[in-house]
Design an enzyme around this catalytic site. Structure first.
Site, PDB file in Angstrom:
ATOM      1  N   CYS A  19      36.357  45.626  39.403  1.00 13.07           N
ATOM      2  CA  CYS A  19      37.077  45.890  40.664  1.00 13.07           C
ATOM      3  C   CYS A  19      36.159  46.563  41.667  1.00 13.07           C
ATOM      4  O   CYS A  19      36.420  46.096  43.065  1.00 13.07           O
ATOM      5  CB  CYS A  19      37.870  47.151  40.493  1.00 13.07           C
ATOM      6  SG  CYS A  19      39.401  46.774  39.399  1.00 13.07           S
ATOM      7  N   ARG A  36      45.119  41.454  38.375  1.00  8.65           N
ATOM      8  CA  ARG A  36      44.590  41.174  39.846  1.00  8.65           C
ATOM      9  C   ARG A  36      45.481  39.867  40.575  1.00  8.65           C
ATOM     10  O   ARG A  36      45.160  38.790  40.229  1.00  8.65           O
ATOM     11  CB  ARG A  36      43.246  40.539  39.699  1.00  8.65           C
ATOM     12  CG  ARG A  36      42.167  41.388  38.880  1.00  8.65           C
ATOM     13  CD  ARG A  36      40.864  40.929  38.714  1.00  8.65           C
ATOM     14  NE  ARG A  36      40.052  41.914  37.780  1.00  8.65           N
ATOM     15  CZ  ARG A  36      39.798  42.792  37.807  1.00  8.65           C
ATOM     16  NH1 ARG A  36      39.749  43.447  39.187  1.00  8.65           N
ATOM     17  NH2 ARG A  36      38.970  43.469  37.151  1.00  8.65           N
TER      18      ARG A  36
END
Length: 219
Positions: free
Chosen positions: A56, A133
């Site tokens: 991330c 995601r």
């Protein structure tokens, strides 16, 4: 606090291509946002599994560095995870201190998972609250034009996100389609012919076939 439009809350996992993106109001690192307030611009709406995680962090640094390119394409960035607002703030402050990159796009707090579930970022039967995601390309009229889901251990390519966004805008503007691996500056292809006459006109055009005809964008 996150609020979902009533009709959206009653229909989970309804975020699909060509649907109107479910509206919501949520707290973010940049104050309260309402999804429909982004009308008039493109929006890249994306989720990440958790703050203070390696993949991330790499994505957020890359997205921030590419933000001028998204701005040039009339596109805003909006992130989300189920972490708290305070965790988001602490994470982006740490990114700035350690890596010299100030995250200027908002990150949604979705502790209740209301937005995540409606958008299919967390499956109803999932054993974890971590959002996958997910990326939603939302057009200026508020419709979802493309979506991509990645597993938690595979990072996204910002270059690919820019490519898809550009392809969506170019095909809208020029009534063409983009072939495999298309990049800005490449030739496009004509959409399927609508009748026999149109197919006959395309035979041998630009060295292609009636069903696979290259064309310059803008022609």
């Amino acid at each position: 606090m996150t609020e979902i439009a009533q009709d959206s809350a009653q229909t989970p996992l309804q975020a699909r291509i060509d649907d109107l993106a479910p509206d919501f109001v949520a707290r973010t690192t940049q104050g309260e946002v309402k999804l429909s307030d982004y009308r008039g611009r493109w929006l890249l709406f994306f989720s990440h599994p958790a703050d203070f995680t390696p993949v991330c962090t790499s994505e957020f640094v890359a997205l921030q560095k590419a933000k001028p390119q998204f701005d040039d394409l009339n596109c805003d960035l909006l992130g989300l995870s189920v972490d708290s607002l305070y965790a988001h703030i602490a994470w982006v402050k740490d990114i700035e201190e350690r890596f010299g990159v100030k995250i200027t796009f908002p990150i949604i707090e979705d502790i209740s998972m209301a937005v995540s579930r409606v958008y299919g970022m967390i499956h109803e039967t999932s054993a974890t609250t971590a959002a996958v995601r997910s990326v939603f390309f939302i057009d200026p009229e508020g419709y979802i034009r493309a979506l991509i889901h990645y597993p938690m251990n595979v990072g996204r390519s910002v270059e690919e996100l820019l490519r898809v966004l550009t392809a969506l805008q170019q095909t809208d503007a020029c009534a063409v389609a983009t072939p495999e691996g298309w990049k800005p500056g490449d030739e496009a292809v004509l959409p399927p012919p609508l009748d026999q006459m149109e197919a006959d006109k395309r035979s041998g055009l630009n060295g292609g076939a009636w069903y696979f005809t290259h064309t310059e964008i803008g022609q």
